[in-house]
Design an enzyme around this catalytic site. Structure first.
Site, mmCIF file in Angstrom:
data_model
loop_
_atom_site.group_PDB
_atom_site.id
_atom_site.type_symbol
_atom_site.label_atom_id
_atom_site.label_comp_id
_atom_site.label_asym_id
_atom_site.label_seq_id
_atom_site.Cartn_x
_atom_site.Cartn_y
_atom_site.Cartn_z
ATOM 1 N N HIS A 298 19.387 55.457 -42.844
ATOM 2 C CA HIS A 298 19.611 56.685 -42.083
ATOM 3 C C HIS A 298 18.311 57.289 -41.579
ATOM 4 O O HIS A 298 17.281 57.231 -42.257
ATOM 5 C CB HIS A 298 20.326 57.715 -42.962
ATOM 6 C CG HIS A 298 21.751 57.342 -43.252
ATOM 7 N ND1 HIS A 298 22.719 57.333 -42.280
ATOM 8 C CD2 HIS A 298 22.362 56.951 -44.401
ATOM 9 C CE1 HIS A 298 23.875 56.969 -42.821
ATOM 10 N NE2 HIS A 298 23.685 56.719 -44.111
ATOM 11 N N GLU B 140 24.109 59.491 -53.931
ATOM 12 C CA GLU B 140 25.071 59.053 -52.911
ATOM 13 C C GLU B 140 24.294 58.860 -51.602
ATOM 14 O O GLU B 140 23.087 58.982 -51.567
ATOM 15 C CB GLU B 140 26.195 60.084 -52.754
ATOM 16 C CG GLU B 140 25.733 61.436 -52.262
ATOM 17 C CD GLU B 140 26.859 62.454 -52.207
ATOM 18 O OE1 GLU B 140 28.005 62.061 -51.964
ATOM 19 O OE2 GLU B 140 26.587 63.643 -52.425
ATOM 20 N N CYS C 271 30.295 27.959 -42.676
ATOM 21 C CA CYS C 271 30.297 29.077 -41.726
ATOM 22 C C CYS C 271 28.891 29.632 -41.533
ATOM 23 O O CYS C 271 28.516 30.005 -40.439
ATOM 24 C CB CYS C 271 31.220 30.188 -42.206
ATOM 25 S SG CYS C 271 32.913 29.654 -42.458
ATOM 26 N N CYS D 152 35.467 31.878 -43.053
ATOM 27 C CA CYS D 152 36.480 31.215 -43.874
ATOM 28 C C CYS D 152 36.482 31.778 -45.290
ATOM 29 O O CYS D 152 37.317 31.392 -46.111
ATOM 30 C CB CYS D 152 36.332 29.708 -43.846
ATOM 31 S SG CYS D 152 35.390 28.978 -45.183
HETATM 32 C C1 LIG Z 1 30.889 53.980 -49.252
HETATM 33 C C2 LIG Z 1 29.416 54.171 -49.356
HETATM 34 C C3 LIG Z 1 28.610 54.142 -48.225
HETATM 35 C C4 LIG Z 1 27.248 54.327 -48.320
HETATM 36 N N1 LIG Z 1 26.480 54.184 -47.208
HETATM 37 C C5 LIG Z 1 25.139 54.328 -47.301
HETATM 38 C C6 LIG Z 1 24.306 54.116 -46.194
HETATM 39 O O1 LIG Z 1 24.771 53.696 -45.135
HETATM 40 N N2 LIG Z 1 22.985 54.359 -46.298
HETATM 41 C C7 LIG Z 1 22.439 54.786 -47.457
HETATM 42 O O2 LIG Z 1 21.254 55.035 -47.488
HETATM 43 N N3 LIG Z 1 23.180 54.940 -48.561
HETATM 44 C C8 LIG Z 1 24.520 54.708 -48.515
HETATM 45 N N4 LIG Z 1 25.296 54.838 -49.626
HETATM 46 C C9 LIG Z 1 24.662 55.186 -50.876
HETATM 47 C C10 LIG Z 1 24.041 53.981 -51.557
HETATM 48 O O3 LIG Z 1 24.953 52.926 -51.628
HETATM 49 C C11 LIG Z 1 23.632 54.400 -52.949
HETATM 50 O O4 LIG Z 1 22.822 55.497 -52.843
HETATM 51 C C12 LIG Z 1 22.836 53.355 -53.697
HETATM 52 O O5 LIG Z 1 23.482 52.088 -53.653
HETATM 53 C C13 LIG Z 1 22.690 53.807 -55.104
HETATM 54 O O6 LIG Z 1 22.032 52.841 -55.846
HETATM 55 P P1 LIG Z 1 21.932 53.004 -57.405
HETATM 56 O O7 LIG Z 1 21.051 51.922 -57.843
HETATM 57 O O8 LIG Z 1 21.607 54.379 -57.726
HETATM 58 O O9 LIG Z 1 23.414 52.843 -57.918
HETATM 59 P P2 LIG Z 1 24.290 51.547 -58.225
HETATM 60 O O10 LIG Z 1 24.125 50.504 -57.227
HETATM 61 O O11 LIG Z 1 25.659 52.033 -58.492
HETATM 62 O O12 LIG Z 1 23.653 50.984 -59.547
HETATM 63 C C14 LIG Z 1 23.876 51.571 -60.799
HETATM 64 C C15 LIG Z 1 23.878 50.470 -61.813
HETATM 65 O O13 LIG Z 1 23.932 51.042 -63.114
HETATM 66 C C16 LIG Z 1 24.720 50.225 -63.929
HETATM 67 N N5 LIG Z 1 25.195 51.066 -65.030
HETATM 68 C C17 LIG Z 1 25.960 52.169 -64.937
HETATM 69 N N6 LIG Z 1 26.177 52.689 -66.167
HETATM 70 C C18 LIG Z 1 25.553 51.884 -67.040
HETATM 71 C C19 LIG Z 1 25.410 51.903 -68.452
HETATM 72 N N7 LIG Z 1 25.979 52.826 -69.182
HETATM 73 N N8 LIG Z 1 24.708 50.912 -69.020
HETATM 74 C C20 LIG Z 1 24.121 49.939 -68.268
HETATM 75 N N9 LIG Z 1 24.218 49.891 -66.945
HETATM 76 C C21 LIG Z 1 24.916 50.858 -66.334
HETATM 77 C C22 LIG Z 1 25.799 49.754 -63.019
HETATM 78 O O14 LIG Z 1 26.353 48.527 -63.488
HETATM 79 C C23 LIG Z 1 25.059 49.570 -61.713
HETATM 80 O O15 LIG Z 1 24.615 48.241 -61.520
HETATM 81 C C24 LIG Z 1 26.666 54.610 -49.556
HETATM 82 C C25 LIG Z 1 27.459 54.599 -50.699
HETATM 83 C C26 LIG Z 1 28.810 54.329 -50.610
HETATM 84 C C27 LIG Z 1 29.616 54.214 -51.827
#
Ligand SMILES: Cc1cc2nc3c(=O)[nH]c(=O)nc-3n(C[C@H](O)[C@H](O)[C@H](O)COP(=O)(O)OP(=O)(O)OC[C@H]3O[C@@H](n4cnc5c(N)ncnc54)[C@H](O)[C@@H]3O)c2cc1C
Ligand SMILES: Cc1cc2nc3c(=O)[nH]c(=O)nc-3n(C[C@H](O)[C@H](O)[C@H](O)COP(=O)(O)OP(=O)(O)OC[C@H]3O[C@@H](n4cnc5c(N)ncnc54)[C@H](O)[C@@H]3O)c2cc1C
Lengths: 422, 506
Positions: B53, B342, B407, B442
């Site tokens: 973004h 998020e 693919c 596929c």
């Molecule tokens: C529908 C959607 C659209 C989005 N679009 C965008 C976008 O276009 N651009 C953008 O910048 N952002 C976007 N986001 C936000 C982005 O996807 C997230 O901000 C980002 O992926 C977060 O990464 P993370 O590592 O914090 O979380 P996650 O990828 O959720 O990683 C958290 C990890 O913690 C692990 N975990 C959780 N609890 C425990 C526990 N108790 N013990 C051990 N492991 C645990 C989980 O298994 C997971 O692997 C979007 C999100 C969604 C859902």
């Protein structure tokens, strides 16, 4: 860069028949490329019987049918390269391929026969809502698991779609000890051959739920159940008709798509109806010197038709490669072939009447189920041929032949239509 | 069980956790990463819009605004360094009426305050010149030149790989159930399988569950609501329909349904925004998919139903403070949050990681190390090679000449490399996300049996032990006489490849 007269892409029944025909027409520099480790195409995994009734008047299994062509292929001294993936085809008929044995290869061909077969439609294309667990497979993939790899995909099975592969797999999974709970079909009729409905479902007491569909997928890791509902005439699920089937496997038999990525990239025009190339009476595509046959051209249900069609494609490719293509024949008026009422996907789509040898074969699928109906061929609106059928169904391809004399009698015609009349 | 000591323990191996781990690997610190899943990127990181973004959405002064704009500025360099795709394809926010036009102006001003470069409102004619296939209902747009697209899981995987190359240890299938301060002042982190990890500092990058971990150590409670987004993927055949990412004027629930090219040449359409009760409920619904198509139709009049190759959904970690929660918890020293990330959390990840690593480095008095290895590409995809490169690669390793995924033209060499690397794939989905095998039109119809066979060979497993994504997601059931098909590997090479993989993957 290696020069070949005819390059055939795909070593299924289509490619094999085309290669043999090209050789028999006098071409000696023919090469077939196949990405699998062996020749035979999809028939390698079709270990059931029901092949060859028209061509050999015998009831063969898929591998037996294929083997007859493989043997003939080798007897004639034809050459094939297996384990070889064709990566690209250009409009001027240059082909790039890659294989562990020969690395990256470039070929230049006088004529090319496209015989790449088809692939299965996937869950994504259906957009069935719910979870995305393991245990959901296209039926043909499950067939490969069971028949070639010796792996069982699951134990309690629901089949979505009543295409032939799904029907065959209902029986196959049952014979392998799985419980097949139901075959669920969206349409009010089966899309498979009637004989397969009888021999693969009825004989094993597997219910065929017509006008039903899977509306939800349950199970986070491995599939646990599916919800099935009845649909109305618009194919929308009817509230209150939900049934839940506890199962660990869902097989999809919801259609085949001709594999035309290479063709498109070569500039070959593809029909929106058949999803295969637009071809003329010589099975030549919109790119001169590139021919197509078998499932890449349009999805067949009987391999016999594939063989007949592909033999013609091989012969025509040979003519082209020998310089006897269009050049020798006087230019003639093109007939446009159009689907009439109740008909879908006529092949070929254009015909030069003057170049038709003795008969013009036309193939199509009925758009719905018709009882006691006739397929009527018209030239510029005038009826020229009528053939009666006790039953016509979308699951069974129809092949009509129009004698050359008929075309000659209407030499000035511009349009040929085939329609179903009840 | 094990007494496992580290300086920093990162909980969560999503894009945020892996980025933080990679940045921490630049310090003389012993770093562990734990994740409950069997692989990196199994949470929100694997299912989102993949948009980098520009940063005009977030309220000025928030952590979201600040990290978004800084993250966007870092993104291209990070992707280049790690050799993962990134395209600055620009973003458009489409307006359909005068109210929307006014909203665009507000967005432009907000973006300018956030420091977003080059924002400009363009006319209908300019929009159509840029995007000839856009609906005529679009009467103007905000153009954000810094908007981009990326591959979230590809980036995460390479971040983890780079971190591991510099000494970070990853532990998978370890769900953290408790974080507590031990008598000696260290944190004691307990996992569901009874593991105990002792550490000086904790990074809470646990996505949807970050509230639960925060709330066990801090009185400043946090609550995260899973907000689901559903998507459709459209076949490559439609590549080129749109060049930019096209948003609609945002609503209170989020940025609305977008239409965008992906770095893989497909198109993505979605997401919906719906609060759900369950933090793992990534179901798609008939209603949601219908809404996506309806809403997208304002921009793309004829979303091609026949071109849909996949549907999926992801969960946003929506926090009750309406902002990222990043930094040391005020009442729990040495407990660092990267929570409620998020959207734009993916965009922000690089900036959050750099900033957090610096904070942690200072708090732990750690020196920066100079001996780190640079990222060296794990393998180059065959489909991106020139003919000359292909010939060289095949000469070096003939399995580069065997196409496994028809693919996406993924070769056997790439599949094996994806399994043999430090954070190697253990599952079908793991192979898929690292190589794109099975992601094409596929959807694995052709390559699945081949990949199962290779996984069996490489890992010394039986076919029925291979899963789609770990846990109970087994692909096959036990059979008699089952045999892994061999793909031309000698038994010796098979044995050695298994052995050499083991120590890297806890
Ligand atoms: C529908 C959607 C659209 C989005 N679009 C965008 C976008 O276009 N651009 C953008 O910048 N952002 C976007 N986001 C936000 C982005 O996807 C997230 O901000 C980002 O992926 C977060 O990464 P993370 O590592 O914090 O979380 P996650 O990828 O959720 O990683 C958290 C990890 O913690 C692990 N975990 C959780 N609890 C425990 C526990 N108790 N013990 C051990 N492991 C645990 C989980 O298994 C997971 O692997 C979007 C999100 C969604 C859902
Ligand atoms: C499950 C099933 C059951 C059937 N049952 C019956 C039956 O009972 N009776 C009957 O008569 N018919 C039956 N048929 C129909 C018949 O078998 C098919 O119509 C026929 O096999 C199609 O032949 P083909 O050569 O066009 O395609 P295929 O057999 O699919 O061959 C295409 C070949 O092209 C190769 N290829 C594709 N792309 C490339 C590339 N880029 N490079 C190199 N090689 C490539 C493929 O590997 C494949 O080997 C059945 C079909 C199926 C699938």
């Amino acid at each position: 860069m290696t020069d070949v007269d005819i390059l055939i892409i795909g070593g299924g029944p289509a490619g094999l028949a085309a290669a043999i025909a090209a050789h028999e027409a006098g071409c000696r520099n023919v090469l077939l490329l196949e990405r699998e480790p062996a020749l035979g195409g999809i028939l390698r995994q079709c270990i059931h019987a029901g092949f060859g009734m028209h061509v050999f008047k015998e009831d063969l299994t898929g591998p037996e049918y294929a083997q007859r062509f493989v043997r003939r292929f080798h007897e004639l001294g034809l050459s094939a390269q297996c384990d070889t993936m064709v990566l690209s085809v250009t409009p001027d008929r240059e082909v790039t391929a890659v294989s562990p044995a020969f690395g990256l290869q470039h070929f230049r061909a006088k004529a090319i026969v496209l015989a790449m077969g088809c692939r299965e439609r996937t869950r994504g294309a259906l957009q069935v809502p719910g979870w995305r667990p393991a245990g959901i497979y296209p039926a043909g993939q499950a067939q490969r698991f069971v028949n070639l790899d010796g792996w069982m995909p699951g134990r309690r099975v629901v089949i979505l779609g009543s295409g032939d592969i799904g029907l065959i797999m209902a029986r196959r999974m049952t014979l392998e000890g799985a419980k097949v709970l139901a075959c669920v079909e969206l349409m009010p009729f089966s899309s498979g051959l009637t004989r397969n409905v009888v021999q693969c479902l009825d004989d094993y007491g597997i219910p065929l739920l017509l006008s039903h569909t899977v509306t939800e997928i349950h199970g986070r890791e491995r599939l646990e159940a599916v919800t099935v509902a009845q649909v109305d005439a618009q194919r929308k699920p009817l509230p209150g008709t939900d049934q839940r089937f506890e199962c660990d496997t869902l097989l999809l038999s919801v259609g085949l798509i001709p594999e035309n990525e290479l063709s498109r990239a070569a500039g070959v025009r593809v029909s929106e109806v058949t999803c295969g190339p637009l071809v003329d009476e010589a099975l030549q595509t919109s790119v001169p010197g590139i021919f197509a046959c078998g499932n890449v051209l349009h999805v067949h249900d009987l391999v016999d038709h594939v063989t007949i069609e592909s033999t013609e494609a091989g012969r025509q490719a040979a003519k082209y490669a020998q310089g006897q293509g269009e050049a020798g024949i006087p230019a003639c008026q093109m007939l446009q072939i159009r689907d009439g009422a109740g008909v879908r996907g006529l092949v070929p789509q254009t015909v030069c009447a003057g170049r038709v040898a003795d008969v013009l074969p036309l193939m199509f699928r009925p758009a719905a189920v018709f009882k006691d109906a006739a397929a009527v061929v018209r030239l510029d609106g005038e009826e020229v041929l009528r053939k009666r059928f006790r039953i016509l169904t979308p699951g069974e391809m129809v092949r009509l032949v129009v004698p050359k004399e008929v075309l000659e009698r209407h030499a000035g015609a511009g349009e040929l239509t085939v329609g179903v009349e009840v | 069980m094990t007494q496992n000591f580290s300086d920093v323990l990162v909980i969560g191996a999503g894009v945020v956790g892996c980025a933080v781990a990679r940045e921490l690997s630049r310090y003389a610190l012993r770093v562990n990463v734990l994740d409950q899943a069997g692989d990196v990127a199994e949470g929100s990181t694997k299912a989102n819009s993949a948009i980098v973004h520009a940063g005009y959405d977030a309220v000025p002064g928030t952590a979201k605004a600040c990290f978004n704009v800084r993250g966007n500025a870092l993104f291209e360099a990070w992707c280049r360094e790690l050799e993962v795709p990134f395209v600055r394809n620009t973003s458009l926010v489409a307006a359909f009426d005068d109210r929307d036009l006014a909203a665009l102006e507000a967005l432009r001003l907000r973006g300018a305050r956030n420091g977003v470069p080059g924002l400009r409102i363009i006319t209908q004619d300019e929009v159509r010149a840029l995007e000839p296939n856009i609906s005529r209902a679009v009467i103007g747009a905000l153009l954000a030149p810094s908007g981009g697209i990326c591959c979230p899981y590809g980036l995460t995987f390479r971040l983890a790989e780079h971190a591991a190359a510099n000494g970070v240890t990853f532990h998978f299938e370890r769900r953290v159930v408790d974080v507590a301060r031990a008598a000696d002042g260290l944190w004691q982190v307990t996992t569901a399988d009874g593991g105990v990890f002792r550490t000086r500092a904790v990074v809470n990058a646990s996505g949807l569950y970050a509230d639960e971990l925060n709330n066990t150590v801090s009185a400043q409670k946090l609550s995260i609501t899973p907000r689901r987004g559903e998507y459709l993927m459209i076949d490559k055949q439609y590549a080129g329909t749109f060049r930019a990412t096209i948003f609609q004027v945002p609503t209170p629930l989020g940025k609305g349904v977008l239409v965008s090219p992906t770095v893989d040449g497909t198109l993505i359409v979605g997401p919906t925004a719906e609060d759900v009760g369950d933090k793992s409920d990534t179901r798609t619904t008939a209603d949601g998919l219908r809404k996506v198509v309806e809403s997208a139709a304002r921009v793309w009049e004829q979303v091609p139903a026949g071109g849909v190759i996949a549907t999926f959904s992801g969960l946003r970690a929506h926090g009750d403070r309406d902002d990222f929660v990043v930094g040391e918890a005020p009442d729990a020293p040495f407990f660092f949050n990267a929570a409620a990330m998020e959207s734009p959390g993916l965009t922000a990840a690089p900036a959050v990681a750099v900033w957090l690593a610096e904070q942690i480095g200072k708090r732990l008095n750690a020196q920066r190390v100079t001996s780190n290895v640079h990222h060296t590409a794990t393998w180059k995809p065959f489909r991106e090679m020139t003919d000359a490169q292909r010939i060289a690669a095949i000469a070096d390793d003939p399995s580069y000449a065997r196409i496994v995924c028809r693919c996406e033209n993924v070769t056997e060499a790439e599949i094996r490399a994806a399994i043999r690397c430090r954070i190697g794939a253990r599952t079908l989905d793991g192979v898929k996300r690292r190589t794109r095998a099975g992601m094409g039109r596929c959807q694995g119809g052709f390559c699945t049996p081949r990949i199962i066979a290779i996984l069996c060979e490489e890992l010394g497993l039986k076919p029925e032990q291979i899963t789609k994504f770990g846990g109970g997601s087994n692909l096959l059931v036990t059979t008699h006489g089952a045999r892994p098909a061999t793909l031309g590997l000698s038994p010796e090479r098979r044995a050695s490849s298994v052995e050499s993989r083991e120590p890297c993957h806890d």
